[in-house]
Motif scaffolding. Structure first.
Motif, short mmCIF file in Angstrom:
data_model
loop_
_atom_site.label_atom_id
_atom_site.label_comp_id
_atom_site.label_asym_id
_atom_site.label_seq_id
_atom_site.Cartn_x
_atom_site.Cartn_y
_atom_site.Cartn_z
N GLN A 1 0.83 -1.21 0.00
CA GLN A 1 0.00 0.00 0.00
C GLN A 1 0.86 1.26 0.00
O GLN A 1 0.56 2.24 -0.68
CB GLN A 1 -0.94 -0.01 1.21
CG GLN A 1 -2.04 -1.04 1.04
CD GLN A 1 -2.66 -1.48 2.35
OE1 GLN A 1 -2.14 -1.18 3.43
NE2 GLN A 1 -3.76 -2.20 2.27
N ARG A 2 1.94 1.21 0.75
CA ARG A 2 2.86 2.36 0.74
C ARG A 2 3.39 2.62 -0.66
O ARG A 2 3.50 3.75 -1.12
CB ARG A 2 4.04 2.10 1.67
CG ARG A 2 3.70 2.22 3.14
CD ARG A 2 4.96 2.08 3.98
NE ARG A 2 4.66 2.36 5.38
CZ ARG A 2 5.59 2.44 6.33
NH1 ARG A 2 6.86 2.24 6.04
NH2 ARG A 2 5.25 2.71 7.57
N LEU A 3 3.73 1.53 -1.34
CA LEU A 3 4.29 1.68 -2.68
C LEU A 3 3.26 2.23 -3.66
O LEU A 3 3.60 2.96 -4.59
CB LEU A 3 4.85 0.34 -3.16
CG LEU A 3 6.13 -0.11 -2.43
CD1 LEU A 3 6.46 -1.56 -2.73
CD2 LEU A 3 7.32 0.78 -2.82
N MET B 1 0.89 4.36 -2.88
CA MET B 1 0.86 5.79 -2.57
C MET B 1 2.07 6.49 -3.20
O MET B 1 1.95 7.55 -3.82
CB MET B 1 0.89 5.92 -1.04
CG MET B 1 0.94 7.32 -0.53
SD MET B 1 -0.71 8.02 -0.31
CE MET B 1 -0.43 9.67 -0.89
N LEU B 2 3.21 5.87 -3.03
CA LEU B 2 4.44 6.44 -3.59
C LEU B 2 4.34 6.56 -5.10
O LEU B 2 4.73 7.58 -5.68
CB LEU B 2 5.64 5.55 -3.19
CG LEU B 2 6.99 5.86 -3.83
CD1 LEU B 2 7.40 7.30 -3.61
CD2 LEU B 2 8.06 4.93 -3.26
N THR C 1 1.84 7.08 -6.90
CA THR C 1 0.97 8.21 -7.28
C THR C 1 1.77 9.52 -7.33
O THR C 1 1.67 10.29 -8.29
CB THR C 1 -0.17 8.35 -6.25
OG1 THR C 1 -0.81 7.10 -6.11
CG2 THR C 1 -1.17 9.40 -6.70
N ILE C 2 2.56 9.75 -6.31
CA ILE C 2 3.37 10.98 -6.28
C ILE C 2 4.41 10.95 -7.40
O ILE C 2 4.61 11.92 -8.13
CB ILE C 2 4.08 11.14 -4.92
CG1 ILE C 2 3.09 10.99 -3.77
CG2 ILE C 2 4.80 12.47 -4.86
CD1 ILE C 2 3.75 10.92 -2.41
#
Lengths: 596, 437
Positions: B213-215, B217-218, B220-221
């Motif tokens: 999930q962190r990846l 989000m990453l 997206t940025i």
């Protein structure tokens, strides 16, 4: 080495580089104006006086106008349309990174945006270069100069990094004129370690470079302060430029009175180094110090003699004696390093080399590649701008902060990094000569990343040692060294050549993913930044907003908010954990680590 | 969920940016039995692991560069001049290759010389460390217009397609930074590890699902920033993220763990950094890594050269290099693996006042073997004092062309540098014909 920096020299460029007739006019005009500024440049407004309308792109500073016009002339020549101005937030982040080596905090960003649009840029630059921020300024430029002067190697026992840094912090905080800075480094004598009798931290520049007759001292002094690459000419005439072998050894002769003595602490470990000047008797069997010669060998085996002669051909006394007086009062002798310092600081090469270095710092590319090779074989991209800035820097009493002020307030420095059709071809990364028509992306230096992480996360608040400011400065610097050492690669040569894996490669990403520093930054410890955001009364949207502004100096996009909200859902209402995840992602992004 | 939908006709290709699919390396072993329950990509990942290593080994070519940082004195190692004023105190000894003699302080290598060939007619011009390092790694002298790719980048670029299941970076540099990928881009940058094979910060320390999930989000940025067209650095960052994620979940990373090797094998290579590096090189070549560079520094012997070589440098080199070659040969890997030994230059025939030798590029030796090379021969010769090459001289690009030929890489290959200029592979060097049958 993040990227080595090369471009096509003007004579070797594809068609299209020719100057169309319609562009002759502005170029010509700029030359005429340049002439005027040579006369009036010395009257440039200094910091506090500039209070002008934002409509004035030069902020009322003649040197800024000079930069703007020179760079714009280059755009016209190359048929480039400059990028739009950077946003206020981008500019604020950029100028913090480049002047004090870290991103702005949310409070600093807000204070900047709240300022008058007419004066806030000048105000912020004055603030960052002023008394309030002097410790941070000195910390940043101590990092930069330490790397230039002694590299990143922490293993060399003949160099005391703390001693070097203490000296740098002191003189950079005082912003001593650049000629005094150079003179102290080139002529330093004393002990290199703090706390020892006769301590002089400036000795660390040379304390590790005097072995084998000072070959490294010769090469590094010429490179750093004069922008001359002479190391090849140690053994032979330079194949590509005018460098001759005799020049190397004549320059080397200035260091022959100098010795770096090892001081032991009772064991076999070196406790400190002491840099001293002694009479030099020459290398001949006669030992006649009145004409103290050195010998070097040509490739064909022929042996030649050298005495101290500066790169411009100025010879000094051949005597190897240090200054003294006979009983009848007759003076004799000469301090060779002292004479060398005088010749360096009056040389036109010195301000040029410094201007090129500082410009390269703020724009990612200097006027030459590499920035410390200014010979005729390597023509600069903007010769008039380089010469003109060097002249103005000298006229401004070699005040380095003043030079920085002109650069960061200039129009090219304030351009967006977003390229357009009109300037995408201005890409020095593919070998083009830089035209500064948009801001070039560059990864933060490792020191900048470290400091920015501390700023964004306040990770250093936990466990502060409460020492005095100077002590804390050095203790913090050592922690940073320790962290940096994971990236350093030595090449196993006597010259201490080195590189770093902090270059956008996998080890760096792994460090950002899983390393201790980022773990600490994303921890939800009491009193830390993340903890405060999590406990604040803001709604989730406000909390996400806070994270984005702290790391990226902007608000999240609609899409980013959506993905962040999904994260909130995934953490099943554990807002702190979700914020941790979002924070991790933001800190790991290209946008965070790239100065844009 | 694919955080990077197709980029369409955009100038900037969207990075694949693979998200790990539910397994950390640490958890992998314990969950192996349940692997079938995982979604598609994980199954593919599992299949990779089940592929037979010996099948891989037969299919791929590789090269190992033993890089001697500092510039070793080749006339004290591979081209001795006993009796000459410049010759130094070392004596030559006979080797397993007919008529080939090397230094008496390389007794173990003497037994392996039937696998290797010496080129004694190297003549180059770069005698500055950084310039020589660049030149010998790329085949090009440093040029202000363009940054050239090094051996590792070129060979990884050309051979990576042979090993589609490789998750470890295709260019590994052990103990040193090698030279970078130049215009081929950061995707081909060396993956630098220390000689203990420790890869720092590999442990995610959180639940793999949460990492996924962190990846996302990453990503997206990352993607948003790339879309703003600010320059190539933004996309380069995303590409490296992609490769890093691959590593995080790969069991192939075990190849770096030299300590897993039986003790007697470790002992054969020697308990030195270079010994462990050579052993790691063999393990990496075994799993399909196309290029490994192992660094041995400390050859910049301006002073006291002979005791330094005799007591320290040569024993370390001799043991590790001989063990590597014997091991590669025993395992049937040598016929597909080129081994190159060289530094940035050599050292002066004249012995200086500090009983050392200085930088010298005019006449020196490199050693090659394995892959398609002819073995056990000596190419070229130097004068009796070692100061001149008396046969046809060879340069960096000629060695590079020969290595590429030995690996079956076409010398007609042309790259396009970032400025659009065509660049012939290996700087159009000429193949050293005596190295081929």
């Amino acid at each position: 080495m993040v990227r080595s920096m090369h471009w096509t020299p003007p004579g070797d460029r594809p068609a299209g580089g020719c100057c169309p007739v319609r562009y002759l006019a502005p170029r010509h005009a700029s030359r005429v104006l340049a002439g005027w500024f040579l006369i009036f440049g010395g009257m440039g407004l200094s910091s506090g006086m500039a209070r002008v309308s934002a409509a004035d792109p030069h902020h009322g500073i003649t040197q800024v106008r000079f930069i703007n016009e020179q760079v714009a002339a280059g755009w016209a020549d190359a048929n480039l349309q400059p990028a739009a101005p950077a946003t206020e937030e981008e500019w604020c982040r950029r100028v913090h990174l480049d002047l004090i080596g870290r991103i702005p905090s949310v409070a600093e960003l807000d204070a900047y945006l709240a300022g008058s649009s007419e004066t806030r840029r000048v105000d912020l630059v004055n603030h960052l270069l002023g008394e309030e921020m002097v410790d941070e300024y000195a910390r940043n430029w101590t990092d930069i100069w330490t790397t230039v002067l002694i590299g990143r190697d922490t293993e060399n026992e003949r160099v005391n990094r703390s001693g070097m840094r203490q000296w740098l912090r002191r003189v950079l905080a005082k912003n001593i004129p650049y000629d005094a800075f150079v003179t102290e480094l080139v002529t330093a004598t004393g002990v290199n370690k703090s706390g020892q009798k006769g301590f002089n931290g400036a000795t660390n520049f040379l304390s590790g470079k005097l072995d084998e007759n000072g070959v490294q001292a010769t090469a590094k002094t010429a490179q750093v302060f004069l922008g001359m690459q002479v190391q090849c000419t140690q053994c032979h005439n330079h194949p590509f430029n005018k460098g001759k072998q005799n020049q190397f050894w004549e320059f080397n002769a200035f260091f022959r009175q100098s010795r770096a003595l090892r001081r032991f602490d009772g064991t076999r470990d070196i406790q400190a180094m002491e840099l001293v000047d002694e009479d030099f008797a020459g290398e001949g069997s006669g030992g006649k110090a009145d004409e103290a010669e050195l010998f070097y060998e040509l490739r064909n085996g022929q042996v030649k003699v050298a005495f101290p002669v500066f790169v411009d051909g100025t010879a000094i006394s051949k005597s190897g004696y240090l200054p003294g007086a006979l009983e009848d009062g007759t003076a004799y002798g000469v301090n060779r390093r002292g004479e060398l310092a005088k010749l360096i600081v009056t040389s036109p090469l010195m301000p040029k080399a410094l201007v090129n270095r500082i410009w390269g710092h703020f724009f990612g590319f200097g006027f030459t590649r590499p920035i410390d090779d200014l010979g005729e074989h390597n023509p600069p991209s903007h010769p008039e701008l380089l010469d003109g800035l060097a002249d103005r820097f000298r006229e401004q009493s070699l005040d380095v902060k003043e030079l920085m002020r002109w650069i960061v307030l200039s129009r090219p420095y304030g351009l967006s990094s977003r390229t357009t059709k009109g300037n995408a071809k201005d890409d020095p990364f593919v070998g083009e000569q830089p035209r500064f028509s948009h801001f070039y992306l560059r990864q933060m230096r490792p020191e900048e990343l470290y400091q920015s992480l501390l700023t964004a996360t306040e990770a250093d608040r936990v466990g502060g040692d409460g020492d005095g400011p100077a002590e804390r400065g050095e203790a913090a610097a050592r922690r940073k060294d320790e962290w940096l050492s994971q990236f350093i690669i030595a090449f196993g040569t006597d010259e201490g050549d080195e590189a770093t894996t902090f270059n956008g490669s996998i080890p760096q990403v792994l460090m950002m993913f899983n390393g201790d520093l980022v773990k600490a930054a994303t921890a939800v410890g009491k009193g830390g930044f993340l903890d405060r955001v999590a406990r604040s009364n803001d709604k989730n949207a406000g909390k996400i907003d806070m994270l984005y502004r702290a790391a990226l100096a902007r608000r999240p996009t609609a899409r980013e908010v959506k993905v962040a909200n999904q994260m909130m859902t995934a953490r099943k209402g554990d807002a702190a954990a979700a914020l941790q995840d979002i924070w991790w992602a933001v800190l790991n992004s290209n946008e965070f680590i790239i100065n844009h | 969920m694919n955080p990077f939908p197709a980029a369409g006709a955009s100038r900037i290709a969207a990075p694949r940016f693979m998200v790990p699919t539910g397994m950390s390396r640490r958890h992998f072993a314990s969950h192996l039995a349940g692997a079938a329950a995982l979604a598609g990509p994980a199954t593919a990942f599992t299949n990779t692991l089940l592929a037979n290593a010996s099948d891989l080994r037969k299919r791929h070519k590789a090269a190992i560069l033993l890089w001697m940082g500092g510039g070793p004195s080749t006339m004290d190692i591979w081209d001795l001049k006993p009796g000459a004023a410049t010759g130094g105190p070392f004596r030559p000894i006979s080797t397993s290759a007919d008529g080939v003699q090397i230094s008496e302080y390389m007794p173990l290598m003497a037994k392996q010389m039937h696998h290797m060939s010496i080129v004694r007619s190297m003549s180059t011009r770069e005698a500055d460390h950084m310039r020589g390092r660049y030149y010998m790694h790329t085949g090009y002298v440093p040029n202000p217009n363009v940054e050239h790719p090094s051996y590792g980048a070129v060979i990884a670029h050309e051979l990576a397609a042979q090993v589609p299941d490789l998750e470890v970076p295709p260019f590994v540099s052990v103990g040193s930074g090698s030279v970078g990928p130049g215009f081929l881009g950061m995707t081909w940058a060396p993956f630098v590890v220390d000689t203990n094979g420790n890869v720092r910060n590999l442990d995610m320390g959180i639940d793999p699902a949460r990492m996924t999930q962190r990846l996302e989000m990453l990503a997206t940025i990352e993607k948003g920033f790339i879309g703003e067209k600010r320059g190539g650095a933004a996309e380069d960052h995303a590409k490296v993220l992609d490769k890093t994620v691959k590593i995080l979940k790969s069991q192939q990373m075990d190849a770096f763990k030299v300590m897993q090797e039986p003790k007697e094998v470790q002992d054969r290579y020697g308990a030195t950094g270079f010994g462990r590096g050579c052993l790691m090189a063999r393990r990496l070549v075994e799993i399909g890594v196309p290029f490994v560079e192992v660094d041995l520094g400390g050859w910049d012997n301006h002073a006291d050269i002979f005791p330094t070589l005799k007591d320290r440098k040569l024993p370390e080199l001799d043991q590790a290099m001989s063990a590597l070659i014997a091991d590669l040969a025993d395992r049937g890997l040598l016929d597909d693996t080129a081994v190159i030994w060289m530094g940035e230059f050599s050292r002066t025939p004249n012995i200086n006042g500090n009983a050392g030798r200085d930088h010298w590029a005019r006449s020196w030796s490199v050693v090659v073997g394995g892959a398609g090379f002819k073995r056990g021969v000596v190419v070229g010769e130097t004068s009796s004092d070692g100061k001149e090459v008396t046969s046809e001289p060879y340069a960096s690009q000629d060695v590079m062309a020969s290595v590429l030929k030995s690996l079956g890489i076409s010398l007609e290959t042309t790259f396009t540098a970032k400025n659009g200029r065509p660049m012939k592979i290996a700087n159009a060097g000429k193949v050293i014909k005596e190295l081929f049958v």
